[in-house]
Motif scaffolding. Structure first.
Motif, PDB file in Angstrom:
ATOM      1  N   SER A  51       0.840  -1.198   0.000  1.00 25.50           N
ATOM      2  CA  SER A  51       0.000   0.000   0.000  1.00 25.50           C
ATOM      3  C   SER A  51       0.871   1.243   0.000  1.00 25.50           C
ATOM      4  O   SER A  51       0.552   2.238  -0.649  1.00 25.50           O
ATOM      5  CB  SER A  51      -0.899   0.030   1.238  1.00 25.50           C
ATOM      6  N   TRP A 113      -7.977   5.119  -0.877  1.00 24.68           N
ATOM      7  CA  TRP A 113      -8.207   3.731  -0.450  1.00 24.68           C
ATOM      8  C   TRP A 113      -6.904   3.097   0.035  1.00 24.68           C
ATOM      9  O   TRP A 113      -6.879   2.370   1.031  1.00 24.68           O
ATOM     10  CB  TRP A 113      -8.804   2.905  -1.590  1.00 24.68           C
ATOM     11  N   LEU A 117      -5.985   1.357   3.574  1.00 22.96           N
ATOM     12  CA  LEU A 117      -5.452  -0.002   3.625  1.00 22.96           C
ATOM     13  C   LEU A 117      -4.066  -0.026   4.278  1.00 22.96           C
ATOM     14  O   LEU A 117      -3.709  -0.980   4.974  1.00 22.96           O
ATOM     15  CB  LEU A 117      -5.369  -0.546   2.194  1.00 22.96           C
ATOM     16  N   GLY A 121      -3.445  -2.379   7.228  1.00 25.35           N
ATOM     17  CA  GLY A 121      -2.437  -3.435   7.109  1.00 25.35           C
ATOM     18  C   GLY A 121      -1.424  -3.364   8.235  1.00 25.35           C
ATOM     19  O   GLY A 121      -1.041  -4.379   8.822  1.00 25.35           O
ATOM     20  N   THR A 269      -2.698  -6.588  -4.087  1.00 29.45           N
ATOM     21  CA  THR A 269      -3.001  -5.372  -3.326  1.00 29.45           C
ATOM     22  C   THR A 269      -3.400  -4.246  -4.273  1.00 29.45           C
ATOM     23  O   THR A 269      -4.398  -3.554  -4.065  1.00 29.45           O
ATOM     24  CB  THR A 269      -1.777  -4.961  -2.491  1.00 29.45           C
ATOM     25  N   VAL A 273      -7.014  -2.364  -4.507  1.00 22.87           N
ATOM     26  CA  VAL A 273      -7.115  -0.909  -4.373  1.00 22.87           C
ATOM     27  C   VAL A 273      -7.762  -0.313  -5.627  1.00 22.87           C
ATOM     28  O   VAL A 273      -8.657   0.541  -5.536  1.00 22.87           O
ATOM     29  CB  VAL A 273      -5.719  -0.297  -4.125  1.00 22.87           C
TER      30      VAL A 273
END
Lengths: 549, 373
Positions: A51, A113, A117, A121, A269, A273
């Motif tokens: 992320s 987003w 995340l 995370g 990921t 996203v």
């Protein structure tokens, strides 16, 4: 396809060139086949890492158009409802990114987003490390780096959230100012220096911008790199299991398997996203309108990771002290200071100190490379769950107006309930978790000494029905047998009733008491109610040959 | 008991057939690990289990399909970028959908492809590596310690007491420089100890250029209000000072809510001298952390701040009846000018907005001066 017998020239040539200059061959020789143990929970931190990479990429894209300026402009972009409306250049450029740059809205939503995340995370990863005791020696430094990363991520989120200068983000900024100015002695100075004068001034967006895109990400990048290097050097922890010991690491090599898996995981990921940014609208700033300190919309909510601070502000009773009466000093707005600082302080300081407190209580100075199962250290797990309950109540109360509206509960009662729950829920969580942990330990002990229910019902000669148990698979058994008693200080008194040295003073006595409660083996693995030879004899080679393997 | 016998001999067409007996290993909950099923053992390197050739070939086709999907979705992204233009919300939405979904599909398909590749084509690994204690060897530590002592002595830092002390002395101001450089972060060009004095005043205490008191104007339209026109009890307006409609710094302190009451509704908390014909003006800035307290419930006269739900009783001097705010919303003295427009009759008697260290008990101070807070 035939297989390779030598390194292809296209790779060998440049590699040789580099090796002659850098000598990387020695490093690669040792590390290409570095082993990474496998467990789903080890991937949580990777979500945060990927992320972050997505944030850097999408964030850079956004800076190409974003104008960190509070200069008053009249909007004349594509979004018709706001044409002719006065607003800050920051807000106008955020609208431009959304409506006048192809892919701009997508990237903006991906950025937001990915930020959510990123923090999620990190927190999930942190909980995994906490509950498995993976912060123990030698990994305390990496744990502290992780706490710093989480704190910085919150600051990064706060500064980024404020940049578009819409009505919602402005409300967040206003609360930030209200909290900053409440600090004793330094409050007004801090706000005036931060905002360049009285709130809101014309500097804050530009200042937050340089913090958000340069200073904080720079530190984050450095700390994340350190986090990775330490993980690499110290090697990852592994779960207990067959062939796994505290002195080895079992798993897949970096090249080629782990490398490819990591690449795929990054893409997952990114895909998630991108999917969220496509199908789940986030922060539609054009609906909120430009910021003005005179207005607000009902149901204003911060991003999720700020929710617990919002909740603690909401449930705090209205305490305020004027220490010196009417003198122009000494006002303590406790209804702001306490909720803004205490929960965050308890959570972050508690997390940072935990490895050291635990070490002090258990006297454990060994290296640990086997991740503990949460049940096998019941006090730690219960403390963690109490922390989650504390955080969770505050977090929920951060949306008490939504809860009240959705469930048709009186708003004030949600607050009253929150005031009780913030103390009661952690205690309850502690007690319940402790019982569950011991229960799970008992169930492990039973599986080991007694076997697994096979689903086979047998009738004994005297008419009784029993269920046949089979021994557990050996890898499952190895996983369970990885349990180690929680270390304990030598607290036993000598025959004349004198406690050992260093545990005679009040602090020593406390330490000894805590050590006795925290450490030790509560449910030995071999204690599963020892079978009384008769009816349970069906396990193993008994008279029933279908049951014995 | 005999029922069991009966059940075992059930007709064959009933599927699945129930069998009484020990299930084969691998079917029970903890029976057998899954890792053992696939593939042929490579034999050469322990810990590397090669995949079945045939299965790997099948998997390769699947991987290739995934990568092909990525290729197509990537093309779709490029095409969408050219085809779909942005602008109004609908067009932007379409563009976002096209770009986003093609990107999502492209990325996810590649991710799936790689995972299939790793799991079904690459061998299964359970390689073992030794760990070593982090601590360095005893001899290495000794060498480092000796070298450190030797170097320290060679450098003259140990003997040179004067050098050592002056170096420390020299470092002190250097450390302060980055801090002092931040002093001009505030642009007010005033003594820092006077910052808090700014917070005590709003523009409502000022006059216009021609010496009139400031009129109350409606936020948004900028229209002044004639007291006679604001005559329906229960009405509420958001008010800003005349001439400062777009000044953010002013709005952050001077925004008001104006409420019209029936005279009998007003309770003792309201300073009636500061009202005009049942019209009361309160600061809109919440005394908790400064959000605009913008929600008003007509039947109960409650003002609610949507941020943290501080609730104020507008009929009773906006005193706090719920929530974290500790002080009432300050009341602004108002009156009418000779044209009948509502104007401020002076500044707030106490600072508006959130509390701060230098605020003191401004309410008590105002009362002592004879006014009512």
């Amino acid at each position: 396809m035939s297989e390779l017998t030598t390194v292809p020239k296209a790779i060998g040539g440049p590699s040789n060139w580099l090796d002659e200059r850098l000598g990387g061959g020695n490093f690669l020789k040792r590390n290409m086949r570095k082993i990474f143990p496998d467990h789903w929970s080890f991937l949580l931190g990777e979500i945060a890492l990927y992320s972050f990479i997505i944030l850097l990429l999408t964030g850079t894209f956004l800076t190409f158009w974003f104008q960190p300026s509070m200069e008053h402009v009249i909007y004349n972009g594509s979004y018709a409802p706001l044409q002719g409306v006065g607003m800050s250049a920051a807000y106008a450029s955020s609208l431009e990114i959304s409506f006048d740059v192809r892919g701009g809205l997508l990237i903006r939503q991906m950025h937001h987003w990915a930020a959510l995340l990123f923090v999620a995370g990190m927190m999930a990863h942190m909980l995994r490390v906490f509950f498995t005791g993976a912060y123990r020696k030698p990994r305390e430094i990496n744990w502290i780096i992780g706490i710093l990363l989480l704190t910085l991520a919150l600051a990064e989120g706060l500064t980024g959230y404020s940049l578009p200068d819409d009505l919602l983000s402005g409300a967040g900024l206003r609360i930030t100012e209200g909290v900053a100015i409440s600090l004793p002695l330094v409050g007004t100075y801090i706000t005036f220096f931060l905002f360049g004068g009285e709130y809101p001034g014309t500097d804050i967006i530009a200042r937050f911008y340089s913090l958000h895109i340069l200073l904080i990400p720079g530190i984050l990048l450095a700390l994340i790199s350190a986090h990775m290097v330490l993980m690499w050097v110290q090697k990852h922890t592994q779960m207990a299991g067959k062939g796994r010991t505290n002195q080895n690491v079992v798993g897949a090599p970096f090249y080629p398997a782990f490398m490819a898996k990591a690449g795929a995981y990054f893409l997952f990921t990114l895909g998630v996203v991108a999917g969220l940014a496509t199908f789940a609208q986030i922060n539609p700033i054009w609906i909120y309108g430009p910021y003005t300190p005179a207005d607000i919309s009902a149901g204003s909510q911060p991003d999720w990771y700020m929710g617990f601070l919002e909740g603690s502000l909401r449930i705090m009773p209205a305490w305020e002290i004027n220490m010196f009466g009417t003198a122009h000093a000494g006002t303590l707005p406790l209804s702001v200071i306490i909720p803004a600082l205490v929960p965050l302080g308890i959570v972050m300081t508690g997390l940072a100190l935990y490895p050291f407190l635990e070490r002090w209580i258990t006297g454990d100075n060994r290296e640990h490379h086997i991740a503990e199962r949460p049940r096998n250290n019941p006090h730690r797990t219960s403390i963690g769950m109490a922390g989650i309950a504390f955080y969770g109540v505050l977090w929920l109360l951060g949306a008490n107006d939504e809860i009240s509206a959705f469930f048709h509960i009186n708003l004030n009662w949600t607050t009253y309930a929150g005031r009780v729950l913030v103390f009661a829920a952690p205690v309850l969580a502690y007690i319940i978790t402790y019982r569950i942990c011991l229960g799970l330990q008992r169930s492990d002990a039973e599986v080991l000494s007694h076997g697994v229910e096979s689903g086979v019902i047998k009738r004994l000669p005297h008419g009784e029905f029993i269920e046949v148990h089979t021994p557990p698979a050996d890898d499952i058994e190895a996983h369970m047998r990885g349990k180690q008693p929680v270390p304990m200080l030598p607290v036993a008194e000598d025959p004349s009733g004198i406690p050992p040295k260093g545990m005679r003073g009040p602090i020593g006595k406390l330490r000894a008491r805590m050590s006795k409660a925290y450490g030790g083996e509560k449910i030995p693995l071999e204690s599963g109610h020892g079978h009384e030879e008769d009816e349970h004899a069906a396990i193993g080679p008994g008279e029933d040959h279908t049951a014995s393997r | 008991m005999t029922d069991n016998e009966h059940e075992i001999e059930q007709p064959d067409d009933r599927v699945p057939k129930r069998v009484i007996g020990t299930p084969p290993p691998g079917t029970s909950m903890l029976g057998e690990a899954e890792a053992r099923d696939a593939g042929v053992t490579g034999g050469e390197t322990p810990g590397i289990t090669l995949q079945d050739e045939q299965k790997a070939r099948r998997a390769e086709k699947l991987v290739a399909l995934c990568f092909l999907i990525t290729f197509l979705a990537g093309i779709a992204f490029l095409v969408s970028y050219v085809v779909f233009q942005v602008g109004d919300p609908d067009a932007t939405g379409t563009s976002n959908l096209a770009l986003g979904s093609s990107l999502t599909v492209a990325v996810l398909a590649m991710a799936v492809g790689i995972v299939v590749w790793v799991r079904q084509i690459m061998p299964k690994y359970a390689l073992v590596q030794e760990r070593h204690e982090m601590v360095s060897g005893e001899d290495a530590r000794e060498v480092v310690a000796d070298t450190f002592v030797e170097g320290a002595n060679e450098s003259g830092f140990v003997k040179g007491k004067m050098m050592r002390r002056t170096l420390l002395l020299a470092a002190a101001p250097l450390g302060l420089i980055p801090l002092i450089l931040l002093r001009d972060l505030d642009n007010t060009k005033m003594k820092a100890t006077n910052f808090n004095k700014l917070l005590r005043h709003t523009v409502w205490g000022e006059k216009t250029e021609d010496g009139r008191p400031l009129r109350l104007v409606v936020e948004g339209t900028g229209q002044p209000i004639r007291a006679a026109d604001f005559n329906s009890p229960g009405g509420i307006l958001s008010i800003v000072p005349e001439g400062y409609e777009h000044d953010m710094n002013v709005l952050a302190k001077a925004t008001l809510i104006l409420i019209k009451f029936r005279p009998e509704e007003l309770k003792s908390g309201v300073n009636k001298n500061w009202t005009h014909d049942g019209i009361v003006a309160y600061s809109k800035i919440c005394t908790h952390v400064g959000c605009p307290a913008a929600l008003y419930e007509q039947t109960t006269h409650h003002i609610l701040c949507p941020c943290h739900q501080s609730t104020f009783d507008a009929a009773d001097g906006a005193k706090v009846i719920f929530g974290p705010a500790a002080r009432p919303l300050p009341q602004l003295p108002i009156t009418v000018d000779n044209e009948g427009y509502l104007v401020a009759a002076g500044d707030f008697p106490v600072p508006v907005g959130p509390s701060y260290w230098e605020r003191g008990d401004a309410e008590a101070e105002a009362r002592a001066k004879g006014g009512q807070a």
